[in-house]
Design a protein around this motif. Structure first.
Motif, PDB file in Angstrom:
ATOM      1  N   LYS A   1       1.748   6.655  -6.848  1.00 46.00           N
ATOM      2  CA  LYS A   1       0.593   7.447  -7.295  1.00 46.00           C
ATOM      3  C   LYS A   1       0.878   8.942  -7.232  1.00 46.00           C
ATOM      4  O   LYS A   1       0.531   9.696  -8.152  1.00 46.00           O
ATOM      5  CB  LYS A   1      -0.634   7.105  -6.443  1.00 46.00           C
ATOM      6  N   TYR A   2       1.539   9.399  -6.166  1.00 41.23           N
ATOM      7  CA  TYR A   2       1.794  10.832  -5.993  1.00 41.23           C
ATOM      8  C   TYR A   2       3.233  11.232  -6.350  1.00 41.23           C
ATOM      9  O   TYR A   2       3.672  12.321  -6.008  1.00 41.23           O
ATOM     10  CB  TYR A   2       1.467  11.253  -4.559  1.00 41.23           C
ATOM     11  N   SER A   3       3.960  10.347  -7.001  1.00 39.43           N
ATOM     12  CA  SER A   3       5.344  10.612  -7.446  1.00 39.43           C
ATOM     13  C   SER A   3       6.233  11.103  -6.300  1.00 39.43           C
ATOM     14  O   SER A   3       6.965  12.085  -6.426  1.00 39.43           O
ATOM     15  CB  SER A   3       5.357  11.638  -8.584  1.00 39.43           C
ATOM     16  N   LEU A   4       6.189  10.398  -5.175  1.00 39.13           N
ATOM     17  CA  LEU A   4       6.953  10.806  -3.995  1.00 39.13           C
ATOM     18  C   LEU A   4       8.258  10.023  -3.806  1.00 39.13           C
ATOM     19  O   LEU A   4       9.038  10.360  -2.922  1.00 39.13           O
ATOM     20  CB  LEU A   4       6.085  10.665  -2.739  1.00 39.13           C
ATOM     21  N   LYS A   5       8.500   9.027  -4.635  1.00 43.38           N
ATOM     22  CA  LYS A   5       9.712   8.211  -4.448  1.00 43.38           C
ATOM     23  C   LYS A   5      10.990   9.022  -4.639  1.00 43.38           C
ATOM     24  O   LYS A   5      11.999   8.736  -4.005  1.00 43.38           O
ATOM     25  CB  LYS A   5       9.699   7.017  -5.398  1.00 43.38           C
ATOM     26  N   CYS A   6      10.941  10.025  -5.471  1.00 38.89           N
ATOM     27  CA  CYS A   6      12.131  10.854  -5.694  1.00 38.89           C
ATOM     28  C   CYS A   6      12.024  12.196  -4.968  1.00 38.89           C
ATOM     29  O   CYS A   6      12.795  13.108  -5.234  1.00 38.89           O
ATOM     30  CB  CYS A   6      12.356  11.055  -7.190  1.00 38.89           C
ATOM     31  N   LYS A   7      11.058  12.305  -4.055  1.00 40.14           N
ATOM     32  CA  LYS A   7      10.867  13.554  -3.297  1.00 40.14           C
ATOM     33  C   LYS A   7      10.778  13.249  -1.788  1.00 40.14           C
ATOM     34  O   LYS A   7       9.743  13.469  -1.171  1.00 40.14           O
ATOM     35  CB  LYS A   7       9.593  14.261  -3.755  1.00 40.14           C
ATOM     36  N   PRO A   8      11.856  12.772  -1.216  1.00 44.44           N
ATOM     37  CA  PRO A   8      11.798  12.397   0.208  1.00 44.44           C
ATOM     38  C   PRO A   8      11.515  13.573   1.134  1.00 44.44           C
ATOM     39  O   PRO A   8      10.995  13.378   2.232  1.00 44.44           O
ATOM     40  CB  PRO A   8      13.171  11.791   0.484  1.00 44.44           C
ATOM     41  N   HIS A   9      11.827  14.788   0.708  1.00 46.12           N
ATOM     42  CA  HIS A   9      11.585  15.963   1.543  1.00 46.12           C
ATOM     43  C   HIS A   9      10.084  16.243   1.724  1.00 46.12           C
ATOM     44  O   HIS A   9       9.694  17.014   2.587  1.00 46.12           O
ATOM     45  CB  HIS A   9      12.290  17.188   0.955  1.00 46.12           C
TER      46      HIS A   9
ATOM     47  N   ASP B   1       0.828  -1.212   0.000  1.00 45.87           N
ATOM     48  CA  ASP B   1       0.000   0.000   0.000  1.00 45.87           C
ATOM     49  C   ASP B   1       0.863   1.264   0.000  1.00 45.87           C
ATOM     50  O   ASP B   1       0.562   2.237  -0.702  1.00 45.87           O
ATOM     51  CB  ASP B   1      -0.939   0.012   1.203  1.00 45.87           C
ATOM     52  N   LEU B   2       1.930   1.250   0.784  1.00 37.29           N
ATOM     53  CA  LEU B   2       2.826   2.401   0.837  1.00 37.29           C
ATOM     54  C   LEU B   2       3.470   2.643  -0.522  1.00 37.29           C
ATOM     55  O   LEU B   2       3.539   3.785  -0.993  1.00 37.29           O
ATOM     56  CB  LEU B   2       3.898   2.186   1.906  1.00 37.29           C
ATOM     57  N   ASP B   3       3.931   1.577  -1.174  1.00 38.39           N
ATOM     58  CA  ASP B   3       4.539   1.705  -2.502  1.00 38.39           C
ATOM     59  C   ASP B   3       3.537   2.273  -3.506  1.00 38.39           C
ATOM     60  O   ASP B   3       3.890   3.129  -4.328  1.00 38.39           O
ATOM     61  CB  ASP B   3       5.069   0.340  -2.974  1.00 38.39           C
ATOM     62  N   ALA B   4       2.282   1.820  -3.425  1.00 38.88           N
ATOM     63  CA  ALA B   4       1.241   2.323  -4.332  1.00 38.88           C
ATOM     64  C   ALA B   4       1.009   3.822  -4.134  1.00 38.88           C
ATOM     65  O   ALA B   4       0.878   4.581  -5.116  1.00 38.88           O
ATOM     66  CB  ALA B   4      -0.052   1.546  -4.120  1.00 38.88           C
ATOM     67  N   ILE B   5       0.960   4.271  -2.889  1.00 39.41           N
ATOM     68  CA  ILE B   5       0.748   5.698  -2.590  1.00 39.41           C
ATOM     69  C   ILE B   5       1.935   6.531  -3.088  1.00 39.41           C
ATOM     70  O   ILE B   5       1.759   7.588  -3.699  1.00 39.41           O
ATOM     71  CB  ILE B   5       0.542   5.911  -1.069  1.00 39.41           C
ATOM     72  N   LEU B   6       3.168   6.052  -2.787  1.00 40.02           N
ATOM     73  CA  LEU B   6       4.363   6.783  -3.219  1.00 40.02           C
ATOM     74  C   LEU B   6       4.445   6.884  -4.735  1.00 40.02           C
ATOM     75  O   LEU B   6       4.863   7.917  -5.275  1.00 40.02           O
ATOM     76  CB  LEU B   6       5.625   6.115  -2.654  1.00 40.02           C
TER      77      LEU B   6
END
Length: 196
Positions: A167-175, A160-165
């Motif tokens: 979906k919102y393109s957060l994998k390359c935006k850790p900040h 679920d966490l991977d899907a959310i990250l």
């Protein structure tokens, strides 16, 4: 009828002396031919202890105090094992350590019975390793939370966490990712102190 009054228990006083004091007394007897009794008084060591060494009943180079169950290297391996367990979140308590050490002593041929070691061994062990070990009280964990920690639930959470990250393109935006946790929870489970 008068009751007999109990006498207080008298503890034997042990006089502290160093290895150097014993060696000086030993040399005074052997080299200077000083009587054992006089050398013992002069150097502040027990007469019988000095006499045993002079008569070669006990080696002058013998170790002081009671022998430890394990060698320094064996205890260091046990300490490293405890540190490794603590690093992965699995601290063990006093009773578990006494059982573990008892099993180790049997495997090494130091004991015949598979029973846990005494608390005297435990406290002496901790005193020897205070620079690496300490006893702490771990945080409690509610019973519902503990029951919910299964491999399936953990795998589901990370899917679920991977899907959310993604979906919102957060994998390359850790900040932009923030971690929040529950506060003011009264846990039901209160574990005993563990060695870490």
């Amino acid at each position: 009828m008068r009751q007999k009054q109990k006498q207080p228990i008298r503890l034997m006083k042990c006089k502290a002396y160093s290895r150097e004091m014993m060696m000086s007394a030993y040399k005074a007897v052997k080299d200077d031919h000083l009587p054992v009794d006089r050398a013992a008084i002069m150097y502040g060591v027990p007469k019988q202890t000095l006499r045993d060494r002079v008569l070669n009943k006990v080696k002058i180079s013998s170790r002081w105090g009671k022998d430890s169950l394990f060698t320094y290297e064996e205890e260091e391996l046990l300490v490293s094992h405890l540190e490794g367990l603590a690093q992965v979140g699995y601290g063990i308590n006093r009773s578990q350590l006494n059982i573990l050490a008892g099993d180790l002593a049997v495997k090494l041929g130091r004991r015949l019975t598979e029973s846990k070691l005494s608390n005297n061994w435990y406290y002496a062990f901790l005193r020897r390793w205070t620079h690496r070990l300490k006893v702490i009280k771990p945080r409690g964990l509610s019973s519902t939370r503990a029951a919910a920690v299964t491999q399936e639930n953990i795998d589901s959470y990370f899917r679920d966490l991977d899907a959310i990250l993604t979906k919102y393109s957060l994998k390359c935006k850790p900040h932009l990712i923030h971690n929040l946790d529950e506060t003011d929870i009264q846990p039901e489970h209160r574990p005993s102190k563990v060695i870490t």
